[in-house]
Write a protein that holds these residues in place. Structure first.
Motif, PDB file in Angstrom:
ATOM      1  N   VAL A 272       0.849  -1.160  -0.041  1.00  0.00           N
ATOM      2  CA  VAL A 272       0.111  -0.081   0.077  1.00  0.00           C
ATOM      3  C   VAL A 272       1.033   1.337  -0.028  1.00  0.00           C
ATOM      4  CG1 VAL A 272      -1.712   1.314   1.173  1.00  0.00           C
ATOM      5  CG2 VAL A 272      -1.759  -1.238   1.093  1.00  0.00           C
ATOM      6  N   GLY A 273       0.716   2.019  -1.026  1.00  0.00           N
ATOM      7  CA  GLY A 273       1.771   3.353  -1.157  1.00  0.00           C
ATOM      8  C   GLY A 273       0.935   4.382  -2.126  1.00  0.00           C
ATOM      9  N   GLY A 274       1.395   5.507  -1.961  1.00  0.00           N
ATOM     10  CA  GLY A 274       0.678   6.415  -2.845  1.00  0.00           C
ATOM     11  C   GLY A 274       1.422   7.917  -2.556  1.00  0.00           C
ATOM     12  N   GLY A 275       0.739   8.879  -3.108  1.00  0.00           N
ATOM     13  CA  GLY A 275       1.310  10.176  -2.694  1.00  0.00           C
ATOM     14  C   GLY A 275       0.494  11.484  -3.510  1.00  0.00           C
ATOM     15  N   ASN A 276       1.134  12.376  -3.415  1.00  0.00           N
ATOM     16  CA  ASN A 276       0.644  13.765  -4.126  1.00  0.00           C
ATOM     17  C   ASN A 276       1.702  14.530  -4.514  1.00  0.00           C
ATOM     18  OD1 ASN A 276      -1.619  15.979  -4.674  1.00  0.00           O
ATOM     19  ND2 ASN A 276      -0.243  16.817  -3.010  1.00  0.00           N
ATOM     20  N   GLY A 277       1.473  14.946  -5.972  1.00  0.00           N
ATOM     21  CA  GLY A 277       2.494  15.856  -6.396  1.00  0.00           C
ATOM     22  C   GLY A 277       3.856  15.192  -7.118  1.00  0.00           C
ATOM     23  N   ILE A 278       3.542  13.709  -7.079  1.00  0.00           N
ATOM     24  CA  ILE A 278       4.661  12.961  -7.676  1.00  0.00           C
ATOM     25  C   ILE A 278       4.193  12.149  -8.624  1.00  0.00           C
ATOM     26  CG2 ILE A 278       6.163  11.026  -6.643  1.00  0.00           C
ATOM     27  CD1 ILE A 278       6.877  13.613  -5.104  1.00  0.00           C
ATOM     28  N   ILE A 279       5.148  11.954  -9.750  1.00  0.00           N
ATOM     29  CA  ILE A 279       4.888  11.335 -10.744  1.00  0.00           C
ATOM     30  C   ILE A 279       4.980   9.522 -10.235  1.00  0.00           C
ATOM     31  CG2 ILE A 279       5.691  10.131 -12.920  1.00  0.00           C
ATOM     32  CD1 ILE A 279       6.691  13.202 -13.312  1.00  0.00           C
ATOM     33  N   ASN A 280       3.970   8.774 -10.444  1.00  0.00           N
ATOM     34  CA  ASN A 280       4.067   7.224 -10.036  1.00  0.00           C
ATOM     35  C   ASN A 280       4.349   6.867  -8.583  1.00  0.00           C
ATOM     36  OD1 ASN A 280       3.831   6.507 -12.849  1.00  0.00           O
ATOM     37  ND2 ASN A 280       6.101   6.521 -13.099  1.00  0.00           N
ATOM     38  N   SER A 281       3.756   7.921  -7.850  1.00  0.00           N
ATOM     39  CA  SER A 281       3.740   7.577  -6.388  1.00  0.00           C
ATOM     40  C   SER A 281       3.141   6.348  -5.865  1.00  0.00           C
ATOM     41  CB  SER A 281       3.034   8.787  -5.595  1.00  0.00           C
ATOM     42  OG  SER A 281       1.729   8.817  -5.978  1.00  0.00           O
ATOM     43  N   GLU A 282       2.307   5.647  -6.686  1.00  0.00           N
ATOM     44  CA  GLU A 282       1.661   4.362  -6.454  1.00  0.00           C
ATOM     45  C   GLU A 282       2.597   3.359  -6.464  1.00  0.00           C
ATOM     46  OE1 GLU A 282       0.312   5.255 -10.545  1.00  0.00           O
ATOM     47  OE2 GLU A 282       0.713   6.332  -8.764  1.00  0.00           O
ATOM     48  N   TYR A 283       3.958   3.457  -7.127  1.00  0.00           N
ATOM     49  CA  TYR A 283       4.935   2.704  -7.192  1.00  0.00           C
ATOM     50  C   TYR A 283       5.941   2.923  -6.469  1.00  0.00           C
ATOM     51  CZ  TYR A 283       2.093   1.464 -11.366  1.00  0.00           C
ATOM     52  OH  TYR A 283       1.126   1.295 -12.119  1.00  0.00           O
ATOM     53  N   ILE A 284       5.781   3.671  -5.265  1.00  0.00           N
ATOM     54  CA  ILE A 284       7.020   3.856  -4.349  1.00  0.00           C
ATOM     55  C   ILE A 284       7.560   2.544  -4.005  1.00  0.00           C
ATOM     56  CG2 ILE A 284       5.395   3.562  -2.330  1.00  0.00           C
ATOM     57  CD1 ILE A 284       7.106   5.744  -0.864  1.00  0.00           C
ATOM     58  N   HIS A 285       7.207   1.426  -3.842  1.00  0.00           N
ATOM     59  CA  HIS A 285       7.926   0.251  -3.325  1.00  0.00           C
ATOM     60  C   HIS A 285       8.881  -0.057  -4.484  1.00  0.00           C
ATOM     61  CE1 HIS A 285       4.479   0.165  -0.948  1.00  0.00           C
ATOM     62  NE2 HIS A 285       5.237  -0.294   0.182  1.00  0.00           N
ATOM     63  N   SER A 286       8.592   0.237  -5.719  1.00  0.00           N
ATOM     64  CA  SER A 286       9.726  -0.150  -6.957  1.00  0.00           C
ATOM     65  C   SER A 286      10.350   1.140  -7.541  1.00  0.00           C
ATOM     66  CB  SER A 286       8.537  -0.659  -7.883  1.00  0.00           C
ATOM     67  OG  SER A 286       7.843   0.143  -8.671  1.00  0.00           O
ATOM     68  N   SER A 287      10.054   2.129  -7.162  1.00  0.00           N
ATOM     69  CA  SER A 287      10.860   3.218  -7.507  1.00  0.00           C
ATOM     70  C   SER A 287      11.169   4.348  -6.531  1.00  0.00           C
ATOM     71  CB  SER A 287      10.203   4.053  -8.857  1.00  0.00           C
ATOM     72  OG  SER A 287       8.994   4.374  -8.697  1.00  0.00           O
ATOM     73  N   PRO A 288      11.641   4.120  -5.275  1.00  0.00           N
ATOM     74  CA  PRO A 288      11.990   5.146  -4.324  1.00  0.00           C
ATOM     75  C   PRO A 288      12.910   6.149  -4.595  1.00  0.00           C
ATOM     76  CG  PRO A 288      12.958   2.925  -3.612  1.00  0.00           C
ATOM     77  CD  PRO A 288      11.864   2.810  -4.862  1.00  0.00           C
ATOM     78  N   ASP A 289      14.058   5.592  -5.424  1.00  0.00           N
ATOM     79  CA  ASP A 289      14.831   6.887  -5.868  1.00  0.00           C
ATOM     80  C   ASP A 289      14.200   7.972  -6.733  1.00  0.00           C
ATOM     81  OD1 ASP A 289      16.678   5.409  -4.287  1.00  0.00           O
ATOM     82  OD2 ASP A 289      17.418   4.038  -5.852  1.00  0.00           O
ATOM     83  N   PHE A 290      13.541   7.215  -7.606  1.00  0.00           N
ATOM     84  CA  PHE A 290      12.826   8.269  -8.773  1.00  0.00           C
ATOM     85  C   PHE A 290      11.785   9.271  -7.789  1.00  0.00           C
ATOM     86  CE2 PHE A 290       9.086   9.141 -11.544  1.00  0.00           C
ATOM     87  CZ  PHE A 290       9.550  10.027 -12.543  1.00  0.00           C
ATOM     88  N   ILE A 291      11.163   8.783  -6.997  1.00  0.00           N
ATOM     89  CA  ILE A 291      10.341   9.564  -6.028  1.00  0.00           C
ATOM     90  C   ILE A 291      11.385  10.654  -5.160  1.00  0.00           C
ATOM     91  CG2 ILE A 291       8.913   9.499  -4.107  1.00  0.00           C
ATOM     92  CD1 ILE A 291       7.558   7.107  -5.290  1.00  0.00           C
ATOM     93  N   ALA A 292      12.305  10.184  -4.719  1.00  0.00           N
ATOM     94  CA  ALA A 292      13.218  11.252  -4.010  1.00  0.00           C
ATOM     95  C   ALA A 292      13.707  12.150  -4.811  1.00  0.00           C
ATOM     96  CB  ALA A 292      14.449  10.186  -3.426  1.00  0.00           C
TER      97      ALA A 292
END
Length: 160
Positions: free
Chosen positions: A34-54
């Motif tokens: 379970v994950g997600g976010g706001n103002g972030i591209i692909n935030s629902e994929y936080i578990h597979s792309s944390p570096d991209f989110i950072a």
């Protein structure tokens, strides 16, 4: 009932942003992912792309010339009511919490690796819309109230 806390730390370094987002995105801590976010591209994929989110947090901080605190890290733990709630309802609580500060980037992940499941929520201290820092507005008690209202709504809905 829930427990909300602000994780202590100044989070002033670029490495802090990467470290904390990688920590909450740890796949070993989340069975249901379970994950997600706001103002972030692909935030629902936080578990597979944390570096991209950072990196998305860091881009906003660089553009707005962040000085000092870079992010806020809140944890919301649940008592036994979580056992009765579905993953969708837990995700709804997280979405309501991040909506409190909708002008700021945020990501969240549910950790289920302890006896009490808990949400980790990260907010960028730099606004997407203006130059105001979240430091002027952030209040852990608002998160607590939002969580309690969501749980109370869930309980009331179940009684009908």
């Amino acid at each position: 009932m829930s427990y909300c806390k602000l994780v202590p730390g100044q989070y002033k370094q670029i490495s802090d942003v990467r470290r904390v987002i990688n920590y909450i995105a740890d796949i070993d801590k989340s069975h249901w992912l379970v994950g997600g976010g706001n103002g972030i591209i692909n935030s629902e994929y936080i578990h597979s792309s944390p570096d991209f989110i950072a990196e998305q947090f860091l881009v906003v901080q660089e553009i707005k010339r962040c000085r000092g605190r870079r992010l806020y890290h809140a944890v919301v733990s649940f008592d036994t009511i979580i056992d009765e709630m579905s993953i969708v309802e837990i995700k709804n609580i997280a979405e309501k919490i991040i909506a409190l500060y909708s002008q700021y980037q945020s990501v969240y992940a549910l950790h289920e690796n302890t006896w009490n499941p808990h949400l980790h929520i990260i907010f960028n201290n730099i606004s997407l819309m203006n130059v105001k820092n979240l430091s002027y507005f952030f209040n852990i008690y608002d998160i607590k109230q939002c969580t309690e209202e969501s749980i109370d709504f869930y309980k009331a809905k179940g009684k009908h």
